[in-house]
Design a protein around this motif. Sequence first.
Motif, mmCIF file in Angstrom:
data_model
loop_
_atom_site.group_PDB
_atom_site.id
_atom_site.type_symbol
_atom_site.label_atom_id
_atom_site.label_comp_id
_atom_site.label_asym_id
_atom_site.label_seq_id
_atom_site.Cartn_x
_atom_site.Cartn_y
_atom_site.Cartn_z
ATOM 1 N N GLU A 205 0.230 -1.582 -0.149
ATOM 2 C CA GLU A 205 0.138 0.290 0.293
ATOM 3 C C GLU A 205 1.245 1.243 -0.289
ATOM 4 O O GLU A 205 0.147 1.856 -0.484
ATOM 5 C CB GLU A 205 -1.075 0.007 1.105
ATOM 6 C CG GLU A 205 -1.983 1.169 1.011
ATOM 7 C CD GLU A 205 -2.573 1.259 2.445
ATOM 8 O OE1 GLU A 205 -3.462 2.232 2.518
ATOM 9 O OE2 GLU A 205 -2.602 0.137 3.189
ATOM 10 N N LEU A 206 1.877 0.958 0.851
ATOM 11 C CA LEU A 206 2.913 2.751 0.651
ATOM 12 C C LEU A 206 3.246 2.581 -0.971
ATOM 13 O O LEU A 206 3.650 3.934 -0.753
ATOM 14 C CB LEU A 206 3.446 1.989 1.645
ATOM 15 C CG LEU A 206 4.394 3.633 2.389
ATOM 16 C CD1 LEU A 206 4.572 4.628 2.892
ATOM 17 C CD2 LEU A 206 5.555 3.142 3.194
ATOM 18 N N ARG A 209 1.000 4.010 -2.899
ATOM 19 C CA ARG A 209 0.821 5.506 -2.683
ATOM 20 C C ARG A 209 1.835 6.491 -3.126
ATOM 21 O O ARG A 209 1.982 8.278 -2.543
ATOM 22 C CB ARG A 209 0.245 5.472 -1.218
ATOM 23 C CG ARG A 209 -1.276 5.589 -0.700
ATOM 24 C CD ARG A 209 -1.061 4.919 1.190
ATOM 25 N NE ARG A 209 -1.222 6.935 1.032
ATOM 26 C CZ ARG A 209 -2.081 7.136 1.561
ATOM 27 N NH1 ARG A 209 -3.229 6.987 0.794
ATOM 28 N NH2 ARG A 209 -2.312 8.838 1.999
ATOM 29 N N ASN A 215 4.379 4.944 -8.934
ATOM 30 C CA ASN A 215 3.541 4.244 -7.775
ATOM 31 C C ASN A 215 3.681 2.560 -9.145
ATOM 32 O O ASN A 215 2.727 2.135 -8.986
ATOM 33 C CB ASN A 215 2.668 4.397 -7.777
ATOM 34 C CG ASN A 215 1.520 5.182 -8.878
ATOM 35 O OD1 ASN A 215 1.897 5.685 -9.619
ATOM 36 N ND2 ASN A 215 0.186 5.773 -8.323
ATOM 37 N N ALA A 261 6.773 14.235 3.436
ATOM 38 C CA ALA A 261 5.515 13.100 3.485
ATOM 39 C C ALA A 261 5.790 11.987 4.383
ATOM 40 O O ALA A 261 4.578 11.565 4.653
ATOM 41 C CB ALA A 261 5.560 12.552 1.862
ATOM 42 N N ARG A 264 4.316 11.282 7.574
ATOM 43 C CA ARG A 264 2.562 10.569 7.698
ATOM 44 C C ARG A 264 1.737 9.472 6.847
ATOM 45 O O ARG A 264 1.459 8.716 7.893
ATOM 46 C CB ARG A 264 1.522 12.243 6.693
ATOM 47 C CG ARG A 264 0.305 12.368 6.484
ATOM 48 C CD ARG A 264 -0.886 13.173 5.333
ATOM 49 N NE ARG A 264 -0.057 12.704 3.893
ATOM 50 C CZ ARG A 264 1.058 13.550 3.444
ATOM 51 N NH1 ARG A 264 1.993 14.447 3.736
ATOM 52 N NH2 ARG A 264 1.417 12.842 2.190
ATOM 53 N N GLU A 265 3.026 9.238 6.081
ATOM 54 C CA GLU A 265 3.120 7.478 5.561
ATOM 55 C C GLU A 265 3.195 6.323 6.859
ATOM 56 O O GLU A 265 2.344 5.936 6.462
ATOM 57 C CB GLU A 265 3.454 7.481 4.162
ATOM 58 C CG GLU A 265 2.994 8.441 3.396
ATOM 59 C CD GLU A 265 1.327 8.315 2.320
ATOM 60 O OE1 GLU A 265 1.150 6.813 3.202
ATOM 61 O OE2 GLU A 265 0.608 8.691 2.814
ATOM 62 N N ARG A 268 0.610 6.257 9.122
ATOM 63 C CA ARG A 268 -1.004 5.813 8.957
ATOM 64 C C ARG A 268 -0.392 4.111 9.103
ATOM 65 O O ARG A 268 -1.531 3.511 9.557
ATOM 66 C CB ARG A 268 -0.499 6.043 7.516
ATOM 67 C CG ARG A 268 -2.478 5.552 6.746
ATOM 68 C CD ARG A 268 -2.438 6.720 5.388
ATOM 69 N NE ARG A 268 -1.236 6.186 4.778
ATOM 70 C CZ ARG A 268 -1.444 4.398 4.057
ATOM 71 N NH1 ARG A 268 -2.372 3.818 3.754
ATOM 72 N NH2 ARG A 268 -0.176 4.770 3.358
ATOM 73 N N VAL A 269 0.496 3.443 8.787
ATOM 74 C CA VAL A 269 1.508 2.345 8.405
ATOM 75 C C VAL A 269 2.117 1.261 9.395
ATOM 76 O O VAL A 269 1.748 0.236 9.157
ATOM 77 C CB VAL A 269 2.110 2.404 6.850
ATOM 78 C CG1 VAL A 269 1.284 2.826 5.766
ATOM 79 C CG2 VAL A 269 2.917 2.607 7.147
#
Length: 295
Positions: A205-206, A209, A215, A261, A264-265, A268-269
């Motif tokens: 997922e990372l 994104r 990506n 960035a 933040r990522e 989340r993960v």
Amino acid sequence: MSGRAPLAGRVAVVTGAARGVGELLARKLAARGMRLALVGLEPGELRRVAASLRPEADAGYWHADVTDHEAMRRAAEEVAGRYGRVDVVVANAGVATGGPLADADPDAWRRVVEVNLIGSAVTGWAFLPALTASRGYLLQIASLAAIAPAPLMSAYCASKAGVEAYAHSLRAEVAHRGVGVGVAYLSWTDTDMVRGADENDALRELRRRLPWPANRTYPLGPAVDRLVDGIERRSAHVYAQRWLRGMQGVRGLLPFVVGAAGPREMRRVEPRLAGVRTGLVGAGGAADEQAHARG
């Protein structure tokens, strides 16, 4: 070999030739009329690849760990003895691991740097005498990871940044002897290494994104076609996906972008990273681990 070098009848050495980029590159170079020497840790797979190449390729294989100076020296001597010359060497052997540094397996982290960076230098050391004699060409396989650092990839990014710098240094050392050195950059390409990393949901997922076009997972065939073209041209820089060329102009900004960035990522993960496998990823990584487990 100068300008656009004819490949037919020349001899190429490809490390990490048992699968992925190395295997397909060997096939495409053989189709251009080159004779092939395959080097790697998986003798059964190397034998399979060698046997499947056209008879004119006169393909041979050598079981050697690219981090082993003596094994690579012997392989280089035997290759030169069999074929009489070496015109192209592709330093392709590589492994990867993923996940946060704090949770990393130290042996796996170290092994990534050993194979990708030290193994590339050992490959150059072993084959430089033959390349000097033929005024040949060495292509070092690097990565987008050399240009753009990324969280959860510290070992791989460090190793690929290292091979890029190593290859640039080597180019300056050997150009006056007629030896060319190129660096090849690949983004996420459909190999067992990338598929192995994608087995973890958080890592997959990372990656997805990331901003376009970083990506995407790119097909192997067109990427390897560009490597072959780079070998034929003796290019200093080879971009397996054309957009990577544009990354060179903004690479100085990328650590700041990732630094902004990344937190933040990661927030989340991070709760989902507990299941990240800490060893080497993909079939090639498993083969490397098995070879070392056998001692």
